[in-house]
Design an enzyme around this catalytic site. Sequence first.
Site, PDB file in Angstrom:
ATOM      1  N   GLY A 142       0.811  -1.222   0.000  1.00  0.00           N
ATOM      2  CA  GLY A 142       0.000   0.000   0.000  1.00  0.00           C
ATOM      3  C   GLY A 142       0.838   1.263   0.000  1.00  0.00           C
ATOM      4  O   GLY A 142       0.410   2.303   0.482  1.00  0.00           O
ATOM      5  N   GLY A 144       2.383   2.334  -2.960  1.00  0.00           N
ATOM      6  CA  GLY A 144       2.498   2.824  -4.336  1.00  0.00           C
ATOM      7  C   GLY A 144       3.581   2.135  -5.138  1.00  0.00           C
ATOM      8  O   GLY A 144       3.912   2.564  -6.244  1.00  0.00           O
ATOM      9  N   LEU A 145       4.155   1.058  -4.596  1.00  0.00           N
ATOM     10  CA  LEU A 145       5.231   0.367  -5.314  1.00  0.00           C
ATOM     11  C   LEU A 145       4.751  -0.916  -5.990  1.00  0.00           C
ATOM     12  O   LEU A 145       5.546  -1.782  -6.349  1.00  0.00           O
ATOM     13  CB  LEU A 145       6.393   0.053  -4.360  1.00  0.00           C
ATOM     14  CG  LEU A 145       7.141   1.278  -3.822  1.00  0.00           C
ATOM     15  CD1 LEU A 145       8.270   0.842  -2.892  1.00  0.00           C
ATOM     16  CD2 LEU A 145       7.714   2.120  -4.965  1.00  0.00           C
ATOM     17  N   GLY A 146       3.429  -1.013  -6.152  1.00  0.00           N
ATOM     18  CA  GLY A 146       2.895  -2.127  -6.943  1.00  0.00           C
ATOM     19  C   GLY A 146       2.941  -3.471  -6.239  1.00  0.00           C
ATOM     20  O   GLY A 146       3.109  -4.504  -6.890  1.00  0.00           O
ATOM     21  N   ASP A 207       0.443  -1.696 -13.802  1.00  0.00           N
ATOM     22  CA  ASP A 207       1.278  -2.288 -12.751  1.00  0.00           C
ATOM     23  C   ASP A 207       1.599  -3.755 -13.047  1.00  0.00           C
ATOM     24  O   ASP A 207       2.751  -4.183 -12.954  1.00  0.00           O
ATOM     25  CB  ASP A 207       0.575  -2.196 -11.383  1.00  0.00           C
ATOM     26  CG  ASP A 207       0.529  -0.776 -10.853  1.00  0.00           C
ATOM     27  OD1 ASP A 207       0.953   0.143 -11.568  1.00  0.00           O
ATOM     28  OD2 ASP A 207       0.063  -0.596  -9.705  1.00  0.00           O
TER      29      ASP A 207
END
Length: 343
Positions: A142, A144-146, A207
Site C-alpha cells: 500500500g 504505491g510500489l505495486g 502495474d
Amino acid sequence: MEVRARAPGKIILAGEHAVVHGSAAVAAAIDLYTTSSLRLLPAGEDGGAGAVELDLRDSGLTFSWPCSRVHAALGEVGGKSGAPTPCSPDELAAVSKLLEGQEIPEAKIWLSAGLSAFLFLYTSILGCRPGKAVVTSDLPIGAGLGSSAAFCVSMSGALLTAAGAVGVAGGSGAEEWELFGKDDLELVNQWAFQGEKIIHGKPSGIDNSVSTFGSMIKFKKGELTNLKSRNPVKMLITDTRVGRNTKALVAGVSERASRHPDAMASVFNAVNSISEELSSVVELPVEDEIAITSREDKLAELMEMNQVSAHTVLEKVATELESHGFRCFKAEVGGHGLQVCRA
Ligand SMILES: Nc1ncnc2c1ncn2[C@@H]1O[C@H](COP(=O)(O)OP(=O)(O)OP(=O)(O)O)[C@@H](O)[C@H]1O
Ligand SMILES: C[C@@](O)(CCO)CC(=O)[O-]
Ligand SMILES: [Mg+2]
C-alpha cells in the site's frame, strides 16, 4: 516439486491515475520482489481431499481451506490454464464467503482483497487440488510500489507453471532464476490483471504489465511500448509509511472526473503530454556527464510537473529522510520482469 516465481514492484514516473482514464503513463520495474512458492500436495492422509494453504510469511499469517469446502463453495472450477475469464460477481461472492471464519486481524483486514485474488487465481487455474503457497516480499504494501501487482504476477506465474501451462521446458535443473518466453508472459499478465481487478477495482493494467515484462515502459490504453535507455536511471524511493488504498484513490479520481468532466479531461490531456515527453527523454542517447545531467534535469522537471518533486542528491536526501524515521529504497529501475525457479 516446488515452483517459485518472483515478480518486481514498480515506480510510475508519470501518468499515475490519469492512465486509468486513457492517458499515457511511464513506469519502470524496480529490483524489489514478491516471491510466490508453490507446492502441490497429495490428498489428505486421512483419505480426505486435503487443503489449499497460503502462508503470508512477512505478516506471520497462514490460511487454510479444506478442498471439500472450496469445492462446495465454487463447484467445478479449475483447469483454465488458457486465457482467463474474469471473476464474475457470483464467483467473487463465493470467494468472499470462503474468507469467513479465517482469522484476519482487524489491523490487517486489507489483506482480504489479496486473499480473494489468491483464491480466485488458485482455484481457476488449479481447481480444488490441495497445495501450499508461501509468499514473501521486499515491497511495502500500500505504498504505491505495486505490491498488489507483484503479488498477482508472481502467484499467477507459479500457478500456471505448476499447471504446466507456461514454463521453461524442463528447467535448467539448477536453482536459478529463469525468464519466461513472450507468449508465457502474455498469459501470466492476463491472469495477473484479473487478480489486480479484484484488488484495485478498475486497474489500467500498467502495474501488472511492468511487473510481468520488466524494464521501463510507456503504457496507454492497454498498449505497452518498451522504452530503450542505454544508461541506467537511478531513483531514490521514499516510503513515508503512511499507508493508502489504491482502490479507494482510483475510485476518488473517477468520481472527480464525473463531477468535473471538462477540467479533468484537460488534466488528463496534460498528463498525457508529460508522459509522452518523458518517454522520449528516457530514450535520448546520452554520451557524457553533461548529457546525463541534462537528461536528469528534464526528467526531474517533467516528474515535478506531473506531481513529484525530484532530487538528484540522493545520499543527502536519504540521510535527511531517514533521520526523520522514513525508510528509503535506492532502487535500480527498468530491470527484469517475472522470473521462475524450479527446485
Ligand atoms: N505480499 C502480499 N501478501 C498478501 N496480499 C498482498 C501482498 N501484497 C499486496 N497484497 C494485497 O494488495 C493490497 C495492496 O494493494 P494496493 O494496490 O492498495 O497497494 P500497492 O499495490 O502496494 O500500491 P499501488 O497499487 O498504488 O502501486 C493489500 O491490501 C493486499 O490485499
Ligand atoms: C493509480 C494507478 O494509476 C497506478 C497504481 O499503481 C492505478 C492504475 O493504473 O491501475
Ligand atoms: Mg496495487
